[in-house]
Design a protein around this motif. Structure first.
Motif, short mmCIF file in Angstrom:
data_model
loop_
_atom_site.label_atom_id
_atom_site.label_comp_id
_atom_site.label_asym_id
_atom_site.label_seq_id
_atom_site.Cartn_x
_atom_site.Cartn_y
_atom_site.Cartn_z
N THR A 172 67.32 109.53 48.42
CA THR A 172 68.00 108.59 49.21
C THR A 172 69.55 108.31 48.81
O THR A 172 70.38 107.41 49.30
CB THR A 172 67.23 107.21 49.10
OG1 THR A 172 67.37 106.68 47.83
CG2 THR A 172 65.87 107.26 49.84
N VAL A 173 69.98 109.00 47.63
CA VAL A 173 71.33 108.75 47.11
C VAL A 173 72.09 110.11 47.57
O VAL A 173 71.64 111.14 47.69
CB VAL A 173 71.12 108.85 45.77
CG1 VAL A 173 72.63 108.61 44.84
CG2 VAL A 173 70.17 107.76 45.25
N TRP A 174 73.44 109.62 48.16
CA TRP A 174 74.26 110.64 48.68
C TRP A 174 74.63 111.54 47.52
O TRP A 174 74.86 111.08 46.37
CB TRP A 174 75.45 110.01 49.18
CG TRP A 174 76.46 110.97 50.02
CD1 TRP A 174 76.34 111.32 51.24
CD2 TRP A 174 77.36 111.88 49.19
NE1 TRP A 174 77.08 112.35 51.40
CE2 TRP A 174 77.82 112.72 50.21
CE3 TRP A 174 78.04 111.67 47.98
CZ2 TRP A 174 79.08 113.38 50.06
CZ3 TRP A 174 79.07 112.72 47.80
CH2 TRP A 174 79.56 113.45 48.98
N PRO A 175 74.66 112.99 47.82
CA PRO A 175 74.71 113.61 48.94
C PRO A 175 73.07 114.34 49.04
O PRO A 175 73.14 115.31 49.78
CB PRO A 175 75.46 114.85 48.71
CG PRO A 175 75.43 115.14 47.21
CD PRO A 175 75.23 113.86 46.74
N VAL A 192 79.59 120.01 46.41
CA VAL A 192 79.89 118.60 46.05
C VAL A 192 79.14 118.40 44.95
O VAL A 192 79.33 117.70 43.93
CB VAL A 192 79.44 117.82 47.25
CG1 VAL A 192 79.42 116.27 46.88
CG2 VAL A 192 80.48 117.67 48.41
N ILE A 193 77.76 118.84 44.86
CA ILE A 193 76.71 118.50 43.49
C ILE A 193 77.02 119.23 42.35
O ILE A 193 77.20 118.32 41.42
CB ILE A 193 75.42 118.99 44.22
CG1 ILE A 193 74.62 118.16 45.13
CG2 ILE A 193 74.27 118.92 42.91
CD1 ILE A 193 73.63 118.67 45.82
N LEU A 194 77.79 120.30 42.36
CA LEU A 194 78.35 121.00 41.31
C LEU A 194 79.35 120.00 40.70
O LEU A 194 79.68 119.77 39.67
CB LEU A 194 78.85 122.45 41.72
CG LEU A 194 79.33 123.25 40.51
CD1 LEU A 194 78.37 123.29 39.42
CD2 LEU A 194 79.60 124.57 40.94
N ALA A 195 80.24 119.49 41.75
CA ALA A 195 81.48 118.67 41.10
C ALA A 195 81.10 117.60 40.65
O ALA A 195 81.76 117.17 39.53
CB ALA A 195 82.43 118.61 42.47
N VAL A 196 80.09 116.86 41.21
CA VAL A 196 79.45 115.61 40.42
C VAL A 196 79.07 115.91 38.96
O VAL A 196 79.31 115.25 38.08
CB VAL A 196 78.56 115.19 41.38
CG1 VAL A 196 77.76 113.84 40.98
CG2 VAL A 196 79.19 114.41 42.70
N ALA A 199 81.88 116.47 36.81
CA ALA A 199 82.55 115.23 36.42
C ALA A 199 81.67 114.51 35.31
O ALA A 199 82.42 113.85 34.46
CB ALA A 199 82.72 114.25 37.53
N LEU A 200 80.42 114.52 35.48
CA LEU A 200 79.45 113.75 34.60
C LEU A 200 79.60 114.29 33.37
O LEU A 200 79.52 113.50 32.08
CB LEU A 200 77.86 113.63 34.99
CG LEU A 200 77.94 112.86 36.46
CD1 LEU A 200 76.41 112.95 36.91
CD2 LEU A 200 78.20 111.24 35.97
N CYS A 201 79.61 115.65 33.28
CA CYS A 201 79.45 116.24 31.70
C CYS A 201 80.96 116.14 31.07
O CYS A 201 81.03 115.68 29.91
CB CYS A 201 79.29 117.75 31.94
SG CYS A 201 77.82 118.43 32.56
#
Length: 364
Positions: A172-175, A192-196, A199-201
């Motif tokens: 339910t959380v984007w993306p 997009v998932i890889l970029a997120v 960024a978290l790392c």
């Protein structure tokens, strides 16, 4: 059987809704048309004429006086019969009343119509209920035949479509909330998932020292401090009979005497520990009278060296009053602590700087 007016499907005679499309059937049985009473076919009455005179009998002829026969009187011509009136509904004739003797010259009047009579009601036979052996309706629990799609009483769907299972919370959380479809941008979502994740790392690496310090501070406040004693003490200068070791003897009436500012004392510990608090008793004694007899430092430069050789410096401002003052540090792997006295107060001729007690506390 009753046919649906919308789709033409056959339904039972007791059904109110179509089993194929759910349309309302209504009262499809037609009432028989009332029979039309027959028209009044009574023939018109004939014209009343006078009967011909009867011939006299021999006895009457003998008794009657002789008279001269008169010439015969011509009879008036007979009128043609009146036109037949239109047929009227069948009615009950009213009781005839004695009519006066009709003359040969009066016309015949038509018969008046009677009062209409309402037709008798037609009783429609009640259809016998059909025996249904199918599953009951989920809305009204009415049994229905197995081949029906809608209830015959409330038109509710008998076989509703099952709702899809709810998505897990992480979908339910984007993306992640979009359902996977063919050619629906999987490459874009993957990037997009890889970029997120990257960024978290990166944020974790940048914020790691701050997060670790916060974690350690929380553990310091939740734990109970425990005193630790240094194994070696060395001072840059000291007054006779007031050595630097007096700062760790546990007595507040004995102090370390330094000849002037910028004097320093170094404490060495046997093993590394986490320095939580530092307790400093400034002046010559804890007593207010003894405290004012000697000079005292209002600022202390704290220099801490860890086991890895890293140095942490901190300026500590002390209040000009008798008693102990607590300094929070929160430094891990402490090996040595060095104090430098600065900003003297009350230092006049014949006086020196005094530092009564220094206590160290580690996390338990």
């Amino acid at each position: 059987m009753r046919a649906c007016p919308t789709c033409g499907a056959s339904n039972g005679s007791a059904d109110d809704f179509c089993g194929n499309c759910g349309a309302y059937l209504g009262w499809s049985d037609t009432e028989p048309a009332p029979s039309t009473p027959p028209a009044n076919t009574q023939a018109p009455p004939e014209r009343l004429t006078a009967p011909p005179p009867a011939e006299p009998t021999p006895a009457q002829a003998a008794a009657a006086p002789a008279t001269t026969p008169s010439p015969p009187t011509p009879s008036p011509p007979t009128r043609p019969p009146a036109a037949t009136p239109p047929a009227a509904p069948l009615a009950t004739p009213a009781p005839a009343s004695p009519a006066p003797e009709a003359s040969a010259q009066d016309p015949v009047l038509p018969v008046l119509p009677a009062k209409p009579v309402a037709p008798r009601p037609v009783v429609r036979p009640v259809a016998a209920p059909e025996e249904a052996v199918g599953a009951p309706c989920p809305a009204c629990e009415t049994p229905n035949l197995p081949g029906r799609r809608f209830c015959r009483r409330c038109a509710a769907p008998l076989h509703p479509e099952a709702k899809p299972a709810p998505l897990p919370w992480w979908r339910t959380v984007w993306p992640f909330r979009r359902r996977a479809r063919a050619s629906s941008g999987r490459v874009v979502r993957g990037l997009v998932i890889l970029a997120v994740l990257l960024a978290l790392c990166a944020g974790g690496l940048l914020l790691l020292p701050a997060g670790r310090a916060l974690f350690e501070d929380t553990k310091d406040k939740m734990g109970k401090p425990k005193a630790v004693t240094p194994v070696a003490i060395a001072a840059s200068a000291e007054i006779p009979r007031h050595p630097a070791k007096n700062t760790t003897d546990g007595l507040n009436n004995r102090y370390w005497g330094a000849p002037g500012p910028e004097a320093s004392v170094t404490y060495t510990f046997s093993k590394p520990f986490r320095l939580v608090d530092l307790l400093i008793t400034n002046g010559a004694s804890k007593s207010p009278e003894e405290y004012a007899r000697q000079g005292r430092a209002l600022r202390v430069d704290l220099e801490v060296t860890t086991q890895d050789g890293d140095k942490h410096t901190k300026q500590v401002t002390l209040s000009d009053k008798a008693g102990s003052q607590t300094v929070s540090t929160g430094i891990s792997d402490v090996k040595t602590v060095r104090l430098v006295l600065s900003s003297p107060a009350g230092l006049t001729k014949g006086r020196h700087l005094a530092l009564a007690e220094v206590e160290f506390f580690q996390r338990s």
